[in-house]
Design an enzyme around this catalytic site. Structure first.
Site, PDB file in Angstrom:
ATOM      1  CE1 TYR A   1     -29.632 -21.164  -9.215  1.00 49.29           C
ATOM      2  CE2 TYR A   1     -31.397 -19.564  -8.919  1.00 49.29           C
ATOM      3  CZ  TYR A   1     -30.287 -20.220  -8.433  1.00 49.29           C
ATOM      4  OH  TYR A   1     -29.819 -19.930  -7.187  1.00 49.29           O
TER       5      TYR A   1
ATOM      6  CB  CYS B   1     -37.096 -36.040 -29.279  1.00 48.44           C
ATOM      7  SG  CYS B   1     -36.404 -35.471 -30.813  1.00 48.44           S
ATOM      8  CD  GLU B   2     -36.858 -35.637 -22.760  1.00 45.43           C
ATOM      9  OE1 GLU B   2     -37.656 -35.717 -21.816  1.00 45.43           O
ATOM     10  OE2 GLU B   2     -35.665 -35.945 -22.666  1.00 45.43           O
TER      11      GLU B   2
ATOM     12  NE  ARG C   1     -35.223 -17.690  -7.641  1.00 43.53           N
ATOM     13  CZ  ARG C   1     -35.353 -18.880  -8.239  1.00 43.53           C
ATOM     14  NH1 ARG C   1     -35.844 -18.946  -9.461  1.00 43.53           N
ATOM     15  NH2 ARG C   1     -35.028 -19.989  -7.606  1.00 43.53           N
TER      16      ARG C   1
ATOM     17  N   GLY D   1     -32.135 -16.970  -1.404  1.00 45.07           N
ATOM     18  CA  GLY D   1     -33.516 -17.445  -1.484  1.00 45.07           C
ATOM     19  C   GLY D   1     -34.575 -16.398  -1.753  1.00 45.07           C
TER      20      GLY D   1
ATOM     21  NE  ARG E   1     -35.945 -21.298 -12.595  1.00 44.63           N
ATOM     22  CZ  ARG E   1     -37.114 -20.865 -12.203  1.00 44.63           C
ATOM     23  NH1 ARG E   1     -37.870 -20.188 -13.030  1.00 44.63           N
ATOM     24  NH2 ARG E   1     -37.541 -21.094 -10.974  1.00 44.63           N
TER      25      ARG E   1
ATOM     26  CE1 TYR F   1     -35.903 -27.303  -9.942  1.00 43.06           C
ATOM     27  CE2 TYR F   1     -35.514 -25.505 -11.476  1.00 43.06           C
ATOM     28  CZ  TYR F   1     -35.040 -26.455 -10.597  1.00 43.06           C
ATOM     29  OH  TYR F   1     -33.688 -26.541 -10.385  1.00 43.06           O
TER      30      TYR F   1
HETATM   31  N1  LLP Z   1     -26.906 -20.277  -1.105  1.00 39.46           N
HETATM   32  C1  LLP Z   1     -27.034 -21.614  -1.204  1.00 39.46           C
HETATM   33  C2  LLP Z   1     -26.324 -22.466  -0.255  1.00 39.46           C
HETATM   34  C3  LLP Z   1     -27.855 -22.160  -2.206  1.00 39.46           C
HETATM   35  O1  LLP Z   1     -28.002 -23.482  -2.286  1.00 39.46           O
HETATM   36  C4  LLP Z   1     -28.534 -21.303  -3.117  1.00 39.46           C
HETATM   37  C5  LLP Z   1     -29.376 -21.845  -4.181  1.00 39.46           C
HETATM   38  C6  LLP Z   1     -28.332 -19.913  -2.999  1.00 39.46           C
HETATM   39  C7  LLP Z   1     -27.511 -19.444  -1.968  1.00 39.46           C
HETATM   40  C8  LLP Z   1     -28.966 -18.915  -3.922  1.00 39.46           C
HETATM   41  O2  LLP Z   1     -30.344 -18.930  -3.836  1.00 39.46           O
HETATM   42  P1  LLP Z   1     -31.227 -17.801  -4.594  1.00 39.46           P
HETATM   43  O3  LLP Z   1     -30.967 -16.477  -3.918  1.00 39.46           O
HETATM   44  O4  LLP Z   1     -30.804 -17.767  -6.006  1.00 39.46           O
HETATM   45  O5  LLP Z   1     -32.613 -18.276  -4.428  1.00 39.46           O
HETATM   46  N2  LLP Z   1     -32.413 -24.107 -10.051  1.00 39.46           N
HETATM   47  C9  LLP Z   1     -33.478 -23.624  -9.187  1.00 39.46           C
HETATM   48  C10 LLP Z   1     -32.908 -22.896  -7.978  1.00 39.46           C
HETATM   49  C11 LLP Z   1     -31.962 -23.742  -7.177  1.00 39.46           C
HETATM   50  C12 LLP Z   1     -31.327 -22.996  -6.041  1.00 39.46           C
HETATM   51  C13 LLP Z   1     -30.237 -23.766  -5.436  1.00 39.46           C
HETATM   52  N3  LLP Z   1     -29.581 -23.107  -4.349  1.00 39.46           N
HETATM   53  C14 LLP Z   1     -34.402 -22.735  -9.994  1.00 39.46           C
HETATM   54  O6  LLP Z   1     -34.205 -22.596 -11.207  1.00 39.46           O
HETATM   55  O7  LLP Z   1     -35.364 -22.191  -9.441  1.00 39.46           O
END
Ligand code: LLP
Length: 404
Positions: A367, A338-339, A271, A233, A307, A311
């Site tokens: 992502y 086409c959106e 990320r 996160g 993205r 979002y």
């Molecule tokens: N662990 C779990 C259980 C997760 O669900 C996620 C992300 C992570 C770790 C990794 O999180 P990070 O460090 O990457 O924030 N598609 C969205 C992000 C969705 C994240 C889903 N879970 C975007 O493009 O912002």
């Protein structure tokens, strides 16, 4: 990335050379940025040497995962496919954790067979299923239980996971009951408490709050967890005005927590490891003037990078050539799909653009490609890894025949 003689380079390769030799749209990653991110991440938490499990969902390119593995990282996976990909990249199964609310019986059986470190369960039903399969296989399976700490991560609602209205984890009361249940099981060994409150978190306070909640629960149940998995996160800065996550404060909060509860910490970052390593290199196909703005129609679209459409995410856009004056028109960067939502950004005072110009959409390493699709029967982009002056194809461009 930097400009040299007004031309944008990634490491020591000009974006014009990449476009000429490999075409556009292309995902282009920097090896040195990846290396720096991993080393910085480790440094931030070095006093307690956590196990860092890269969140495969953020980038599923097997060649990038192989590079990440060389630094000793493990993996966080959420499907049999991701587990297979992590193993294919050579990640040690003893460094793999499996998260997710809907693991099927087949996926659980596969994870047990591969002897991964932990299956992080998210419901009583899932624990029953793990136990049932483990019993048939005559195995003892190491699991974690994901707690939903009801903590607001102060991020986009679509990527927030730790509030009670979200589908993830179990609440405190159920958690306590499940710990009791696991203690009695012959086939399950409860080793971990896991949490993950959301993604793109830029404020350390939700993490502090989450740790306080964990601490309270641990004091109540008096069970010794070998691992505390804090999830991922950690946010990155997508534009210069974003705050930065204060890693030092998060680190201090964890050290304080560890004084009372001695466990090995696991992280699942995606990320923060891969986000700023990649750009989407794309070309201006047409410039379409309308009364209020100019549409800059690109050869990349929401199928390549969803993205912004999904979002409302903002990615910095840079021109390859930086030498013209700024335009007084509003530029809307769009794709050919086409959106109406197939739009990357609307910018004022961008430098004047011409048809066939190259531009870079920044910070798409996480992502980006992993969320891409073949919508409108558009082939997926090529992926390239740059190391100094070297360009390596790490995934071929799809061709139309593959899609027929
Ligand atoms: N662990 C779990 C259980 C997760 O669900 C996620 C992300 C992570 C770790 C990794 O999180 P990070 O460090 O990457 O924030 N598609 C969205 C992000 C969705 C994240 C889903 N879970 C975007 O493009 O912002």
């Amino acid at each position: 990335m930097r400009y040299i003689n007004n031309k944008l380079r990634i490491e020591n390769v000009g974006l014009d050379k990449i476009a000429k030799n490999y075409g556009t749209p292309s995902y282009v990653y920097s090896y040195s940025q990846l290396k720096k991110n991993i080393i910085d991440f480790e440094k931030n938490f070095k006093s307690f040497s956590p196990l860092i499990c890269f969140a495969i969902k953020s980038n599923t390119n097997v060649n990038l995962i192989k590079e990440i593995k060389k630094f000793g990282l493990g993996a966080d996976v959420v499907s049999a496919g991701e587990l297979m990909m992590a193993l294919k990249a050579g990640i040690n199964p003893k460094k793999i954790v499996f998260s997710g609310v809907g693991k099927t019986s087949k996926e659980i059986a596969y994870a047990i067979e591969k002897k991964i470190l932990l299956i992080n369960a998210e419901s009583h039903s899932e624990i029953n299923e793990i136990e049932r399969i483990a019993k048939i296989k005559k195995k003892k399976v190491n699991i974690g239980i994901r707690l939903n700490p009801n903590t607001d991560a102060k991020t986009l609602s679509q990527i927030s996971t730790g509030k009670k209205e979200n589908k993830f984890g179990v609440n405190g009361k159920t958690f306590v009951e499940l710990v009791k249940f696991c203690k009695k099981s012959n086939n399950i060994v409860l080793k971990c408490l896991s949490v993950h409150i959301g993604s793109q978190i830029l404020d350390h306070k939700p993490y502090e709050k989450m740790l306080n909640i964990l601490s309270k629960i641990l004091n109540k149940i008096k069970y010794n967890f070998e691992y505390i998995d804090l999830g991922g996160g950690m946010g990155i800065s997508y534009n210069n005005s974003d705050n930065k996550l204060n890693f030092e404060k998060y680190n201090i909060a964890i050290k304080k927590f560890l004084k009372k509860h001695q466990s090995k910490i696991i992280f699942e970052p995606g990320r923060s490891i891969i986000g700023n390593t990649g750009i989407l290199l794309t070309k201006v196909v047409y410039i379409k003037n309308s009364e209020r703005k100019n549409f800059i129609v690109l050869d990349s679209a929401m199928n390549d990078l969803i993205r912004p459409a999904l979002y409302g995410a903002k990615h910095k856009i840079l021109p390859f050539l930086k030498k013209r004056k700024n335009s007084n028109k509003i530029y809307e960067f769009v794709g050919p799909i086409c959106e109406t939502t197939d739009k990357f950004s609307t910018l004022k005072k961008f430098q004047e653009l011409k048809e066939k110009d190259l531009i870079a959409i920044c910070d798409v390493g996480a992502y980006g490609m992993s969320l891409s699709s073949n919508y409108n029967v558009r082939p997926k982009a090529i992926e390239l890894l740059i190391k100094g002056t070297k360009i390596r194809v790490i995934r071929k461009r799809q061709n139309l025949k593959d899609l027929m």
